[in-house]
Design a protein around this motif. Structure first.
Motif, PDB file in Angstrom:
ATOM      1  N   ASN A 108       0.725  -0.745  -0.223  1.00  0.00           N
ATOM      2  CA  ASN A 108      -0.193  -0.205  -0.142  1.00  0.00           C
ATOM      3  C   ASN A 108       0.721   1.155  -0.066  1.00  0.00           C
ATOM      4  N   THR A 109       0.866   2.035  -0.884  1.00  0.00           N
ATOM      5  CA  THR A 109       1.442   2.502  -1.534  1.00  0.00           C
ATOM      6  C   THR A 109       0.977   4.653  -1.034  1.00  0.00           C
ATOM      7  N   ASP A 110      -0.297   4.824  -0.291  1.00  0.00           N
ATOM      8  CA  ASP A 110      -1.177   5.644  -0.299  1.00  0.00           C
ATOM      9  C   ASP A 110      -0.294   6.312   0.826  1.00  0.00           C
ATOM     10  N   SER A 111      -1.787   7.664   0.917  1.00  0.00           N
ATOM     11  CA  SER A 111      -0.456   8.353   1.204  1.00  0.00           C
ATOM     12  C   SER A 111      -1.101   8.465   2.687  1.00  0.00           C
ATOM     13  N   GLY A 112      -2.194   8.120   2.736  1.00  0.00           N
ATOM     14  CA  GLY A 112      -3.099   8.067   3.971  1.00  0.00           C
ATOM     15  C   GLY A 112      -2.608   7.148   4.934  1.00  0.00           C
ATOM     16  N   SER A 113      -1.457   6.306   4.394  1.00  0.00           N
ATOM     17  CA  SER A 113      -0.168   4.752   5.264  1.00  0.00           C
ATOM     18  C   SER A 113      -0.104   5.325   6.353  1.00  0.00           C
ATOM     19  N   PRO A 114       0.930   4.874   6.750  1.00  0.00           N
ATOM     20  CA  PRO A 114       2.293   5.438   7.436  1.00  0.00           C
ATOM     21  C   PRO A 114       2.976   5.203   6.991  1.00  0.00           C
ATOM     22  N   GLU A 115       4.266   5.295   7.110  1.00  0.00           N
ATOM     23  CA  GLU A 115       5.240   5.741   5.759  1.00  0.00           C
ATOM     24  C   GLU A 115       5.504   4.581   6.124  1.00  0.00           C
ATOM     25  N   VAL A 116       5.961   3.515   5.456  1.00  0.00           N
ATOM     26  CA  VAL A 116       6.507   1.704   5.632  1.00  0.00           C
ATOM     27  C   VAL A 116       8.286   2.390   5.404  1.00  0.00           C
ATOM     28  N   SER A 117       9.007   1.924   6.545  1.00  0.00           N
ATOM     29  CA  SER A 117      10.472   1.620   6.505  1.00  0.00           C
ATOM     30  C   SER A 117      11.351   0.413   5.732  1.00  0.00           C
ATOM     31  N   SER A 118      11.866   1.153   5.504  1.00  0.00           N
ATOM     32  CA  SER A 118      12.882  -0.492   4.934  1.00  0.00           C
ATOM     33  C   SER A 118      14.443  -1.251   5.575  1.00  0.00           C
ATOM     34  N   ILE A 119      14.692  -2.206   5.097  1.00  0.00           N
ATOM     35  CA  ILE A 119      16.291  -2.425   5.713  1.00  0.00           C
ATOM     36  C   ILE A 119      16.706  -3.602   4.416  1.00  0.00           C
ATOM     37  N   SER A 120      17.735  -3.039   5.085  1.00  0.00           N
ATOM     38  CA  SER A 120      18.614  -4.369   3.141  1.00  0.00           C
ATOM     39  C   SER A 120      19.328  -5.752   3.952  1.00  0.00           C
ATOM     40  N   LEU A 121      19.067  -6.413   2.942  1.00  0.00           N
ATOM     41  CA  LEU A 121      19.888  -7.601   3.351  1.00  0.00           C
ATOM     42  C   LEU A 121      21.176  -7.737   3.385  1.00  0.00           C
ATOM     43  N   SER A 122      22.244  -8.119   3.962  1.00  0.00           N
ATOM     44  CA  SER A 122      23.554  -8.489   3.391  1.00  0.00           C
ATOM     45  C   SER A 122      23.381 -10.065   2.524  1.00  0.00           C
ATOM     46  N   ILE A 123      24.634  -9.975   1.696  1.00  0.00           N
ATOM     47  CA  ILE A 123      24.490 -10.899   1.120  1.00  0.00           C
ATOM     48  C   ILE A 123      26.048 -11.618   2.418  1.00  0.00           C
ATOM     49  N   VAL A 124      25.464 -13.627   2.817  1.00  0.00           N
ATOM     50  CA  VAL A 124      26.893 -14.094   3.791  1.00  0.00           C
ATOM     51  C   VAL A 124      28.102 -14.315   2.524  1.00  0.00           C
ATOM     52  N   GLU A 125      29.226 -14.382   2.631  1.00  0.00           N
ATOM     53  CA  GLU A 125      30.255 -13.921   1.881  1.00  0.00           C
ATOM     54  C   GLU A 125      30.572 -16.008   1.821  1.00  0.00           C
ATOM     55  N   VAL A 126      30.549 -16.847   0.699  1.00  0.00           N
ATOM     56  CA  VAL A 126      30.730 -18.496   1.696  1.00  0.00           C
ATOM     57  C   VAL A 126      32.279 -18.388   1.265  1.00  0.00           C
ATOM     58  N   VAL A 127      32.737 -19.091   2.278  1.00  0.00           N
ATOM     59  CA  VAL A 127      33.848 -19.380   1.512  1.00  0.00           C
ATOM     60  C   VAL A 127      34.631 -21.096   2.204  1.00  0.00           C
ATOM     61  N   GLY A 128      35.503 -21.791   1.740  1.00  0.00           N
ATOM     62  CA  GLY A 128      36.168 -22.986   1.924  1.00  0.00           C
ATOM     63  C   GLY A 128      35.086 -23.775   0.832  1.00  0.00           C
ATOM     64  N   GLU A 129      34.279 -23.870   0.718  1.00  0.00           N
ATOM     65  CA  GLU A 129      33.220 -24.783  -0.502  1.00  0.00           C
ATOM     66  C   GLU A 129      32.574 -23.817  -1.239  1.00  0.00           C
ATOM     67  N   PRO A 130      32.201 -23.818  -2.375  1.00  0.00           N
ATOM     68  CA  PRO A 130      31.520 -23.563  -4.089  1.00  0.00           C
ATOM     69  C   PRO A 130      29.959 -22.702  -2.902  1.00  0.00           C
ATOM     70  N   VAL A 131      29.564 -21.611  -3.391  1.00  0.00           N
ATOM     71  CA  VAL A 131      28.753 -20.786  -2.887  1.00  0.00           C
ATOM     72  C   VAL A 131      27.032 -22.086  -3.009  1.00  0.00           C
ATOM     73  N   GLU A 132      27.803 -22.254  -4.720  1.00  0.00           N
ATOM     74  CA  GLU A 132      26.490 -23.434  -5.125  1.00  0.00           C
ATOM     75  C   GLU A 132      26.125 -24.825  -4.157  1.00  0.00           C
ATOM     76  N   ARG A 133      27.033 -25.247  -3.092  1.00  0.00           N
ATOM     77  CA  ARG A 133      26.860 -25.846  -2.188  1.00  0.00           C
ATOM     78  C   ARG A 133      25.139 -25.968  -1.292  1.00  0.00           C
ATOM     79  N   LEU A 134      25.047 -24.114  -1.365  1.00  0.00           N
ATOM     80  CA  LEU A 134      24.480 -23.435  -0.973  1.00  0.00           C
ATOM     81  C   LEU A 134      22.956 -23.210  -1.141  1.00  0.00           C
ATOM     82  N   PHE A 135      22.888 -24.099  -2.652  1.00  0.00           N
ATOM     83  CA  PHE A 135      21.943 -23.384  -3.879  1.00  0.00           C
ATOM     84  C   PHE A 135      20.971 -24.225  -3.839  1.00  0.00           C
TER      85      PHE A 135
END
Length: 1028
Positions: free
Chosen positions: A241-268
């Protein structure tokens, strides 16, 4: 000529008043809005189209000398782009004036679209497929990129030739009815496709929309992706909902987990499981995907969420590859429950991984029968693992089980209070002594309800929350952190990755937009709270156009998240839209409806109290209302009320005045519309022909009808609004145990018998195929036989079964005949599927034990590809079939002397397609068993198989092999029995001239057979010392 010039020429011709090159000469009116939407996008323009048509085609009669062509041409005798009446066709066919072959046809929508490039073509094809046009595809890429949007709901029926029409008038009427139904389905798909185009930035106007390009990844994730096994089959309107009547919606960012030791594809992966081990480690098991060729996995991986190091764990033994299972940490052990090994092999096994010893063990469980399932949920409270829901073949489950990890015993829990309906792909989390269950899929639609089950009281409550709640979804993520419950991702996917947080104290929702620099699809992912971070692993889908997509491991800081949530506590503001679910049902005409001030007290946190199919019926000034109609208008009235979403499905329909009038419960939306005098109008409507319309024709008519027109029809039928004085709310049905107890109590009272006999009623039972089997400990008193003719049909009805049986003790004779007695039904022949293996047998003549399930699974998981096996007590194939179907044994010699079991065994070998690898030896195994050929011998007879230990030793090869010896043993004498087995096998081997080392490889506790008596299996390994 480049793309834009070709598009300009095509659109100019399309808008020209001159006839086009089609036989009809112009564009079909029903799809002009759809074509405008496609043509509004800078990357597409339509080159030809048909909205769908019902026709009769006259074709030339083929001759043997005529060259073969793809089509013989012809002329239309009749054509319509709308539903038709049979009366418009009959005069054209009877009598026939045709000189050629006549063919009746229905052809669905087809649109040819030229695209600016391959990427835009794949995007639009993907969107069309997700809307039901599953035969859509790219038809040309050489000079121009052309796609066809189409589906398969067509029909073509020859009617006859120039000499004679070969069908009757009634059959033509039937064909028209079928074609009209197909036309209705075609229109629904077309409208749905149009709606999705608009949602994805197609404006529907031929103006410049260059700034609104449809990036493929965004589009495909929302509409063109079908998750493995069809998860995106249902879709839900995006509630952002982006109506002006709604409360302002906050946002947050995801961060990538940098995988080491094994190819990241192991977690695909998707459909895997993940558990938090300690402050910074997560253990991951199974799922679909991985490195190389994507497949089901049984890898065990540990991810360090701080360093990103992925470490494979090489455990001894282990479960088969699977997905849709659960894993739970209790102490030093990880418990893996159920899942799906392949489409035919749904599991109910429990595997335990010891973190310290790094060993797997198949856990033999006792107690209630735990049915196979996948896509269920599991939560840990203390030493207990609670498992809810899931799916097994076509059965969607609503049962709640608990596994006591101290005793390895399953118990089914009867839920009191609000009933949680059947579902799979839902979520469940434990918070103290409470289990929270949200969403899922019930076989027809995604769910959006939230329940709380208190394990201490056994009561379940449906939670009524405040604020903007998550839309209905399944295959999503749920977690609990601090005092918040979080919901993220799932199907249907949304334009915006939105995280919903429920404050468990105020029961109010907040929503936060989740941003990421990478494309992510959180469908069948896992989520773990590790310290103050939320770690998301895997997830993905199978895309029609671009293959398989997986998400990288991601992380969110929860401290920042909850602080955002606290700072954006919603406040009461005006609302300018109705609940989206009701908005759809009321034909979008109400979308600008403004809630009046008198409703403001119903508004909480800026949103009107939402109406959904899961909520209790609403009150209006303390009353509930119904619409009263004469019986002759009841069907028409009900169809209208249902179509427009005005019928309150939580209350029952009832009659008045001896059945001459029918009262339909109505919801608040309908009451509000009735109060609007402008909506009612004063004009009556002619009802001629309305009641005689076929369902498909009425549905088409209602689709194009406005709310006010529908209300006028109801008023013309004499509909009156009345106070619902009956208020017969549909109640959750009682449990079968309670229904049976009440029914039997009434029967006992009728016959003057004591209510103490109710203590002999069973609290659980087994199912063999479609036979419900009562345990041997129930209905034990002879008094039950005196009222059996009344009793057994009553019990069968209570348990919802067509065939009912009583279990007796297994006959103590050599053939171990079944003592099962059919008390309701004709015969005892059943078909029972277990772990993907089909068992068929006569339950009244052959023994079948549920308790051996774990042992059959253990045998099935052995590697026997090049081995010859002798089963000395084959029965109906209890262990023969797992050895052949799952363990891939080279050959089995199956010894059996019960003729009924032999008959079932041969049938089962054929049914499971393994008869070519089994030789059935009829008679006493002491006479018939082969000698000197076996790598492995199974002795699955209890209470003792000692009579054939010598036969088993003689069946082994000179090099030795493995014996699986079953027996019933007192729990205090297990050690003595095992020593006795070893000494006896050693003595027999020496007497046969073998120099074998006889040792114990494994002891399996299968089940409790009786108090203090265990069913054990000891695996004996015999090695030839002279070969060393």
């Amino acid at each position: 000529m480049d793309f834009q010039k070709r598009k300009s020429v095509a659109l100019a011709a399309m808008n020209s008043p001159a006839p086009d090159k089609s036989p009809k000469g112009n564009i079909d009116a029903p799809i002009i809005p759809l074509l405008n939407a496609i043509n509004s996008h800078p990357s597409y323009f339509t080159t030809s189209s048909c909205s769908g048509r019902i026709s009769i085609l006259s074709q030339p009669t083929p001759t043997s000398s005529a060259p073969k062509k793809k089509a013989r041409g012809g002329t239309w005798v009749f054509v319509s782009h709308d539903v038709v009446q049979p009366s418009s066709l009959i005069p054209l066919l009877f009598p026939s004036s045709a000189e050629q072959n006549l063919v009746f046809r229905f052809e669905p929508l087809i649109i040819a679209v030229e695209c600016a490039g391959i990427e835009s073509a794949q995007s639009l094809v993907s969107l069309a497929i997700s809307c039901g046009f599953r035969e859509s595809g790219i038809t040309s890429v050489s000079k121009r990129v052309i796609i066809a949007i189409r589906c398969s709901i067509r029909m073509e029926v020859p009617l006859g030739d120039s000499e004679k029409i070969m069908v009757s008038k009634e059959y033509v009427e039937y064909l028209v009815e079928v074609a009209n139904e197909k036309m209705g389905a075609n229109r629904k798909r077309t409208d749905h496709f149009h709606e999705k185009l608009i949602e994805n930035w197609f404006s529907g106007k031929n103006d410049d929309v260059e700034a609104k390009k449809i990036g493929f990844l965004g589009s495909s994730v929302e509409n063109g992706v079908e998750v493995l096994e069809g998860e995106l089959g249902s879709d839900t309107e995006d509630n952002y909902n982006t109506d002006s009547g709604s409360p302002e919606v906050s946002s947050i960012s995801l961060s990538i987990v940098e995988v080491v030791g094994e190819p990241v594809e192991r977690l695909f992966l998707w459909g895997h499981s993940a558990c938090t081990l300690d402050q910074n480690k997560i253990i991951i098991f199974g799922g679909f995907g991985g490195i190389g060729r994507h497949a089901r996995r049984n890898d065990l991986l540990i991810l360090n969420t701080e360093s990103g190091v992925v470490e494979p764990i090489a455990g001894v033994g282990g479960p088969s590859p699977r997905l849709g299972h659960t894993s739970s940490v209790v102490g030093d052990c990880i418990y893996v429950i159920g899942g799906r090994a392949d489409p035919l092999n749904i599991l109910n096994d429990v595997w335990v991984f010891n973190k310290t010893k790094k060993e797997w063990k198949l856990l033999p469980c006792s107690g209630s029968l735990f049915p196979p399932r996948h896509r269920h949920t599991a939560s840990v409270v203390g030493s207990m693992i609670y498992v809810f829901g899931g799916i097994h073949n076509d059965d969607i489950l609503s049962s709640l089980y608990v596994l006591d990890t101290d005793t390895s015993e399953w118990t089914e829990i009867e839920i009191q209070g609000d009933r949680v309906g059947p579902r799979h792909s839902h979520s469940m989390e434990a918070n103290g002594s409470k289990l929270y269950i949200f969403g899922g899929y019930n076989g027809e639609k995604a769910l959006g309800d939230l329940y709380c089950f208190d394990i201490e009281t056994g009561l379940c409550n449906k939670i009524k929350t405040n604020g903007k709640s998550p839309n209905a979804r399944f295959s999503h993520l749920m977690f609990i952190y601090s005092n918040y419950l979080g919901i993220l991702g799932g199907c249907p996917v949304s334009k915006h990755q939105e995280l919903f947080l429920l404050d468990l104290q105020s029961e109010s929702w907040n929503s936060i937009i989740v941003k990421s620099s990478r494309e992510c699809l959180f469908v069948r992912s896992t989520v773990n709270v590790v310290g103050d971070n939320l770690t998301i692993i895997g997830g993905g889908a199978a895309c029609y156009a671009f293959g398989t997509k997986f998400s990288e491991p991601m992380k969110i800081n929860l401290l920042h998240l909850t602080s955002l949530c606290d700072s954006t506590s919603p406040t009461a503001i005006g609302v300018k839209h109705m609940d989206s679910q009701m908005e759809k049902k009321s034909r979008t005409k109400q979308k600008d409806h403004v809630c009046s001030t008198q409703d403001s007290e119903q508004k909480v946190n800026g949103c009107a109290d939402q109406v959904s199919e899961f909520e209790e019926p609403r009150e209006n000034n303390g009353c509930l209302f119904a619409v009263r109609l004469a019986k002759k208008y009841a069907k028409l009235g009900k169809d209208i009320l249902k179509h427009f979403g005005w019928l309150d499905i939580l209350r029952k329909v009832y009659t008045q005045e001896g059945g001459t009038h029918v009262c339909f419960p109505i919801n608040e939306l309908f009451c509000n519309l009735l109060e609007d005098k402008h909506s009612l109008g004063d004009n009556s409507v002619s009802l001629d022909g309305l009641q005689s319309l076929k369902p498909s024709s009425l549905e088409t008519l209602l689709k194009d009808m406005s709310d006010s027109e529908a209300l006028n029809i109801l008023l013309s039928c004499g509909a009156t609004k009345i106070v619902d004085e009956v208020i017969n709310v549909k109640k959750t049905p009682n449990s079968p145990v309670k229904v049976m107890k009440e029914a039997v109590a009434t029967l006992l009272k009728h016959h003057g018998l004591s209510s103490e006999f109710l203590e002999q009623l069973p609290s659980r039972w087994e199912r063999l195929g479609d036979i419900t089997v009562l345990p041997v400990t129930s209905f034990t008193d002879p008094v039950w036989d005196s009222i059996g003719e009344e009793l057994w049909p009553l019990v069968a009805q209570s348990l919802g079964t067509q065939r009912l049986a009583r279990q007796g003790r297994i006959a103590p004779n050599g053939t171990r005949d079944s003592k099962l007695e059919i008390v309701v039904g004709n015969d005892g022949w059943v078909r029972h599927r277990e772990n993907g293996i089909l068992y068929s047998f006569d339950a009244t003549k052959c023994m079948f034990s549920w308790g051996n399930l774990s042992e059959k699974l253990r045998m099935a998981n052995l590697e026997c590809r090049d081995q010859i096996i002798v089963d000395l007590f084959a029965g109906i194939g209890y262990f023969v079939l797992p050895f052949l179907v799952r363990a891939n044994a080279k050959m089995i010699y199956a010894c059996e002397w019960n003729p009924h079991a032999i008959n079932a065994l041969r049938h089962n070998l054929d049914a499971n397609l393994v008869a070519d690898r089994c030789i059935v030896l009829e008679g006493d195994n002491r006479v018939t068993a082969p000698k000197g050929i076996a790598d492995r011998v199974c002795l699955g007879l209890i209470p003792s198989s000692e009579c054939s230990w010598g036969v088993a030793v003689r069946a082994l090869r000179n090099e030795g092999g493995t014996l699986h010896i079953h027996g019933n043993v007192k729990d205090t004498e297990e050690g003595q029995w095992v020593n006795h087995v070893v000494e006896s096998i050693s003595d027999v081997a020496k007497s046969e001239g073998h120099t074998w080392e006889v040792s114990v490889k494994h002891v399996e506790r299968v089940k409790w057979y009786a108090p203090h008596i265990r069913h054990l299996v000891v695996d004996i390994r015999c090695n030839n010392l002279s070969k060393r």
